[in-house]
Design a protein around this motif. Structure first.
Motif, PDB file in Angstrom:
ATOM      1  N   GLU A  62     -16.380  -0.367   4.018  1.00  0.00           N
ATOM      2  CA  GLU A  62     -17.091  -0.707   3.570  1.00  0.00           C
ATOM      3  C   GLU A  62     -16.678  -1.756   4.495  1.00  0.00           C
ATOM      4  O   GLU A  62     -17.240  -2.796   4.641  1.00  0.00           O
ATOM      5  CB  GLU A  62     -17.255  -0.742   2.078  1.00  0.00           C
ATOM      6  N   GLY A  63     -14.988  -2.351   4.288  1.00  0.00           N
ATOM      7  CA  GLY A  63     -14.295  -3.183   4.743  1.00  0.00           C
ATOM      8  C   GLY A  63     -14.764  -3.706   6.339  1.00  0.00           C
ATOM      9  O   GLY A  63     -14.882  -4.074   7.005  1.00  0.00           O
ATOM     10  N   GLU A  64     -14.970  -1.746   6.830  1.00  0.00           N
ATOM     11  CA  GLU A  64     -15.407  -1.968   8.821  1.00  0.00           C
ATOM     12  C   GLU A  64     -16.656  -2.625   8.949  1.00  0.00           C
ATOM     13  O   GLU A  64     -16.573  -3.767   9.787  1.00  0.00           O
ATOM     14  CB  GLU A  64     -15.307  -1.046   8.729  1.00  0.00           C
ATOM     15  N   ALA A  65     -17.101  -1.996   7.888  1.00  0.00           N
ATOM     16  CA  ALA A  65     -18.917  -2.284   8.050  1.00  0.00           C
ATOM     17  C   ALA A  65     -18.835  -4.119   7.714  1.00  0.00           C
ATOM     18  O   ALA A  65     -19.309  -4.985   8.782  1.00  0.00           O
ATOM     19  CB  ALA A  65     -19.845  -2.314   7.133  1.00  0.00           C
ATOM     20  N   GLN A  66     -17.638  -4.935   6.849  1.00  0.00           N
ATOM     21  CA  GLN A  66     -18.043  -5.843   7.248  1.00  0.00           C
ATOM     22  C   GLN A  66     -17.938  -7.220   8.389  1.00  0.00           C
ATOM     23  O   GLN A  66     -18.054  -7.718   8.387  1.00  0.00           O
ATOM     24  CB  GLN A  66     -17.463  -6.826   5.754  1.00  0.00           C
ATOM     25  N   MET A  67     -16.521  -6.083   8.871  1.00  0.00           N
ATOM     26  CA  MET A  67     -15.867  -6.012   9.596  1.00  0.00           C
ATOM     27  C   MET A  67     -16.432  -6.223  11.291  1.00  0.00           C
ATOM     28  O   MET A  67     -16.660  -7.377  12.012  1.00  0.00           O
ATOM     29  CB  MET A  67     -14.807  -5.394  10.191  1.00  0.00           C
ATOM     30  N   LEU A  68     -17.440  -5.573  11.082  1.00  0.00           N
ATOM     31  CA  LEU A  68     -18.126  -5.747  12.666  1.00  0.00           C
ATOM     32  C   LEU A  68     -19.300  -6.515  12.589  1.00  0.00           C
ATOM     33  O   LEU A  68     -19.683  -7.613  13.438  1.00  0.00           O
ATOM     34  CB  LEU A  68     -19.074  -4.164  12.740  1.00  0.00           C
ATOM     35  N   ALA A  69     -20.152  -7.088  11.101  1.00  0.00           N
ATOM     36  CA  ALA A  69     -21.453  -7.825  10.792  1.00  0.00           C
ATOM     37  C   ALA A  69     -20.269  -9.064  11.452  1.00  0.00           C
ATOM     38  O   ALA A  69     -21.391  -9.877  11.934  1.00  0.00           O
ATOM     39  CB  ALA A  69     -21.439  -7.654   9.549  1.00  0.00           C
ATOM     40  N   VAL A  70     -19.432  -9.810  11.215  1.00  0.00           N
ATOM     41  CA  VAL A  70     -18.591 -10.583  10.779  1.00  0.00           C
ATOM     42  C   VAL A  70     -18.417 -10.867  12.927  1.00  0.00           C
ATOM     43  O   VAL A  70     -18.469 -11.799  13.234  1.00  0.00           O
ATOM     44  CB  VAL A  70     -17.103 -11.235  10.244  1.00  0.00           C
ATOM     45  N   THR A  71     -17.801  -9.687  13.689  1.00  0.00           N
ATOM     46  CA  THR A  71     -17.323  -9.634  15.174  1.00  0.00           C
ATOM     47  C   THR A  71     -18.421  -9.286  15.825  1.00  0.00           C
ATOM     48  O   THR A  71     -18.837  -9.834  17.134  1.00  0.00           O
ATOM     49  CB  THR A  71     -16.455  -8.529  15.415  1.00  0.00           C
ATOM     50  N   GLY A  72     -19.786  -9.299  15.018  1.00  0.00           N
ATOM     51  CA  GLY A  72     -21.224  -8.657  16.237  1.00  0.00           C
ATOM     52  C   GLY A  72     -20.938  -7.883  16.571  1.00  0.00           C
ATOM     53  O   GLY A  72     -21.416  -6.491  18.130  1.00  0.00           O
ATOM     54  N   GLY A  73     -19.876  -6.249  16.183  1.00  0.00           N
ATOM     55  CA  GLY A  73     -20.048  -5.307  16.219  1.00  0.00           C
ATOM     56  C   GLY A  73     -18.937  -4.804  17.566  1.00  0.00           C
ATOM     57  O   GLY A  73     -18.375  -3.852  17.771  1.00  0.00           O
ATOM     58  N   ILE A  74     -18.144  -5.815  17.345  1.00  0.00           N
ATOM     59  CA  ILE A  74     -17.024  -6.139  18.373  1.00  0.00           C
ATOM     60  C   ILE A  74     -15.123  -5.206  17.092  1.00  0.00           C
ATOM     61  O   ILE A  74     -15.292  -5.850  16.404  1.00  0.00           O
ATOM     62  CB  ILE A  74     -16.377  -6.983  18.929  1.00  0.00           C
ATOM     63  N   ASN A  75     -14.482  -4.133  18.114  1.00  0.00           N
ATOM     64  CA  ASN A  75     -13.658  -4.190  16.865  1.00  0.00           C
ATOM     65  C   ASN A  75     -12.693  -4.067  17.108  1.00  0.00           C
ATOM     66  O   ASN A  75     -11.813  -4.171  17.983  1.00  0.00           O
ATOM     67  CB  ASN A  75     -13.425  -2.094  17.331  1.00  0.00           C
ATOM     68  N   THR A  76     -11.963  -4.983  16.250  1.00  0.00           N
ATOM     69  CA  THR A  76     -10.954  -5.838  16.103  1.00  0.00           C
ATOM     70  C   THR A  76      -9.685  -5.727  15.579  1.00  0.00           C
ATOM     71  O   THR A  76      -7.938  -5.414  15.701  1.00  0.00           O
ATOM     72  CB  THR A  76     -11.509  -7.237  15.535  1.00  0.00           C
ATOM     73  N   HIS A  77     -10.251  -5.112  14.800  1.00  0.00           N
ATOM     74  CA  HIS A  77      -9.378  -4.625  13.485  1.00  0.00           C
ATOM     75  C   HIS A  77      -9.175  -3.056  12.711  1.00  0.00           C
ATOM     76  O   HIS A  77      -8.720  -2.723  12.382  1.00  0.00           O
ATOM     77  CB  HIS A  77      -9.092  -5.689  12.202  1.00  0.00           C
ATOM     78  N   ARG A  78      -9.990  -2.473  12.925  1.00  0.00           N
ATOM     79  CA  ARG A  78     -10.720  -0.921  12.723  1.00  0.00           C
ATOM     80  C   ARG A  78      -8.890   0.105  12.121  1.00  0.00           C
ATOM     81  O   ARG A  78      -8.924   0.673  11.119  1.00  0.00           O
ATOM     82  CB  ARG A  78     -11.568  -0.246  13.539  1.00  0.00           C
ATOM     83  N   GLY A  79      -7.746  -0.179  13.562  1.00  0.00           N
ATOM     84  CA  GLY A  79      -7.095   0.362  13.153  1.00  0.00           C
ATOM     85  C   GLY A  79      -5.449  -0.143  11.522  1.00  0.00           C
ATOM     86  O   GLY A  79      -5.366   0.375  10.986  1.00  0.00           O
ATOM     87  N   ALA A  80      -5.783  -1.369  11.987  1.00  0.00           N
ATOM     88  CA  ALA A  80      -4.902  -2.211  10.946  1.00  0.00           C
ATOM     89  C   ALA A  80      -5.966  -1.935   9.217  1.00  0.00           C
ATOM     90  O   ALA A  80      -5.387  -2.150   8.771  1.00  0.00           O
ATOM     91  CB  ALA A  80      -5.439  -3.410  11.347  1.00  0.00           C
ATOM     92  N   ILE A  81      -6.641  -1.719   9.258  1.00  0.00           N
ATOM     93  CA  ILE A  81      -7.756  -1.591   7.993  1.00  0.00           C
ATOM     94  C   ILE A  81      -7.247   0.150   7.687  1.00  0.00           C
ATOM     95  O   ILE A  81      -6.890   0.590   6.708  1.00  0.00           O
ATOM     96  CB  ILE A  81      -9.360  -1.450   8.522  1.00  0.00           C
ATOM     97  N   TRP A  82      -6.940   0.954   8.575  1.00  0.00           N
ATOM     98  CA  TRP A  82      -6.140   2.020   8.003  1.00  0.00           C
ATOM     99  C   TRP A  82      -4.549   1.669   7.500  1.00  0.00           C
ATOM    100  O   TRP A  82      -4.693   2.388   6.810  1.00  0.00           O
ATOM    101  CB  TRP A  82      -6.958   3.331   9.490  1.00  0.00           C
ATOM    102  N   ALA A  83      -4.063   1.145   8.318  1.00  0.00           N
ATOM    103  CA  ALA A  83      -3.100   1.572   8.282  1.00  0.00           C
ATOM    104  C   ALA A  83      -2.475   0.726   7.000  1.00  0.00           C
ATOM    105  O   ALA A  83      -1.470   0.774   6.478  1.00  0.00           O
ATOM    106  CB  ALA A  83      -1.702   0.239   9.525  1.00  0.00           C
ATOM    107  N   LEU A  84      -3.148  -0.869   7.011  1.00  0.00           N
ATOM    108  CA  LEU A  84      -2.876  -2.254   5.699  1.00  0.00           C
ATOM    109  C   LEU A  84      -3.602  -0.894   4.286  1.00  0.00           C
ATOM    110  O   LEU A  84      -3.222  -1.601   3.350  1.00  0.00           O
ATOM    111  CB  LEU A  84      -2.944  -3.254   6.215  1.00  0.00           C
ATOM    112  N   GLY A  85      -4.684  -1.132   4.767  1.00  0.00           N
ATOM    113  CA  GLY A  85      -5.464  -0.645   3.016  1.00  0.00           C
ATOM    114  C   GLY A  85      -4.540   0.312   2.362  1.00  0.00           C
ATOM    115  O   GLY A  85      -4.154   0.192   1.758  1.00  0.00           O
ATOM    116  N   LEU A  86      -4.162   1.735   3.392  1.00  0.00           N
ATOM    117  CA  LEU A  86      -3.196   2.473   2.856  1.00  0.00           C
ATOM    118  C   LEU A  86      -1.996   1.701   2.124  1.00  0.00           C
ATOM    119  O   LEU A  86      -1.628   1.715   1.082  1.00  0.00           O
ATOM    120  CB  LEU A  86      -2.708   3.396   3.782  1.00  0.00           C
ATOM    121  N   LEU A  87      -1.142   0.965   3.047  1.00  0.00           N
ATOM    122  CA  LEU A  87       0.449   0.425   2.468  1.00  0.00           C
ATOM    123  C   LEU A  87      -0.305  -0.531   1.228  1.00  0.00           C
ATOM    124  O   LEU A  87       0.115  -0.534   0.148  1.00  0.00           O
ATOM    125  CB  LEU A  87       0.997  -0.067   3.593  1.00  0.00           C
ATOM    126  N   VAL A  88      -1.568  -1.101   1.189  1.00  0.00           N
ATOM    127  CA  VAL A  88      -1.612  -1.747  -0.252  1.00  0.00           C
ATOM    128  C   VAL A  88      -2.085  -1.473  -0.979  1.00  0.00           C
ATOM    129  O   VAL A  88      -1.867  -1.685  -2.171  1.00  0.00           O
ATOM    130  CB  VAL A  88      -3.104  -3.485   0.284  1.00  0.00           C
TER     131      VAL A  88
END
Length: 292
Positions: free
Chosen positions: A92-118
């Motif tokens: 869901e966070g990735e979908a929101q990110m892509l909506a904000v960036t116009g479909g550009i992958n800016t932080h997909r890897g960070a969602i995975w890493a920081l999501g697990l850590l938080v």
């Protein structure tokens, strides 16, 4: 006339962890000069990215990080149910990110890493060390997300298969050694040597780059790009780090080499964000400063 004193409400744990995650992403983006990466100077090897877009992307992820932390706190333990909740929230966070960036992958890897850590940070006991947070995140990463939709292999997965490298998933499953064994120790060594914070963070990035099998670089430039990144990063550190004149010369040579190959160390940038998150998480947890 009576003055009224406004008392700010105390932030919840989930809010604090989401703040730390977004702050780590923004500070990673702002850090300059990063070789071939988006920073205050420009877009590096990413013609479709900008610093403003990285900021907007990072802020768009605050609700997802908040909900992931709240899920970890509610679960209180590592199990498949929490893993699947984090997976759903991450998508869901990735979908929101892509909506904000116009479909550009800016932080997909960070969602995975920081999501697990938080999620992991929200369930560890008081005064836990950041190494325990990383361990719990690794335990989560090893669990199967049965709700994950079937997808075509990502660029990172194709690179992992082609070159036999670890990739972001294996990095998380191992407890983020790029951050704990390389990024954080170098950050603290540089600080202890009296290096200004900007250069200490650059040195941490270089320490990560010097050993990481970065799938972003491999995807764009193959093994030649990976050698350029690793050897060039080592050369900067051997020259004395980014704060020295010789180190800055080597850093410029590294950037020119990566730009010529159109290679950008995006995986290392994600691990720098992890490093910054863990570094700032430690005093919040109340663990002894400098502990891992």
């Amino acid at each position: 006339m009576n003055a009224q004193i406004a008392v700010l409400p105390r932030l919840s744990l989930a809010e604090q962890l989401a703040d730390l995650a977004v702050e780590a992403l923004i500070d990673e983006a702002e850090l300059s000069p990063k070789p071939a990466l988006v920073d205050r100077r420009g877009s590096g090897a990413h013609l479709d990215l900008s610093l403003e877009l990285m900021h907007a992307s990072a802020w768009s992820l605050w609700p997802a990080f908040h909900d992931m932390a709240a899920a970890g706190q509610a679960a209180g333990q590592v199990d498949v149910a929490l893993r699947e909740t984090l997976g759903r929230l991450g998508r869901e966070g990735e979908a929101q990110m892509l909506a904000v960036t116009g479909g550009i992958n800016t932080h997909r890897g960070a969602i995975w890493a920081l999501g697990l850590l938080v999620g992991a940070a929200a369930l560890v006991p008081p005064r836990a060390r950041v190494s325990l947070v990383a361990l719990q995140a690794a335990r989560l990463a090893r669990l199967e997300d049965r709700q994950a939709p079937a997808q075509l292999p990502s660029n990172g997965e194709r690179v992992r298969r082609r070159y036999g490298v670890r990739g972001a998933r294996a990095e998380a499953q191992a407890g983020f050694p790029g951050a704990l064994a390389h990024g954080l120790p170098q950050l603290r060594r540089s600080r202890a040597a009296g290096v200004e914070e900007n250069h200490a963070q650059l040195d941490a990035l270089l320490a990560i780059m010097a050993q990481l099998e970065d799938t972003c670089v491999l995807h764009r430039a193959g093994l030649e790009g990976l050698r350029c990144m690793q050897d060039g990063a080592r050369a900067v550190l051997v020259a004395g780090g980014s704060a020295t004149l010789a180190g800055r010369r080597s850093l410029r040579e590294l950037e020119l080499g990566l730009l010529e190959l159109n290679a950008s160390p995006g995986g290392a940038a994600d691990l720098l964000a992890v490093t910054l998150f863990l570094d700032r998480l430690e005093p919040m947890l109340g663990a002894p400063i400098g502990s891992l």
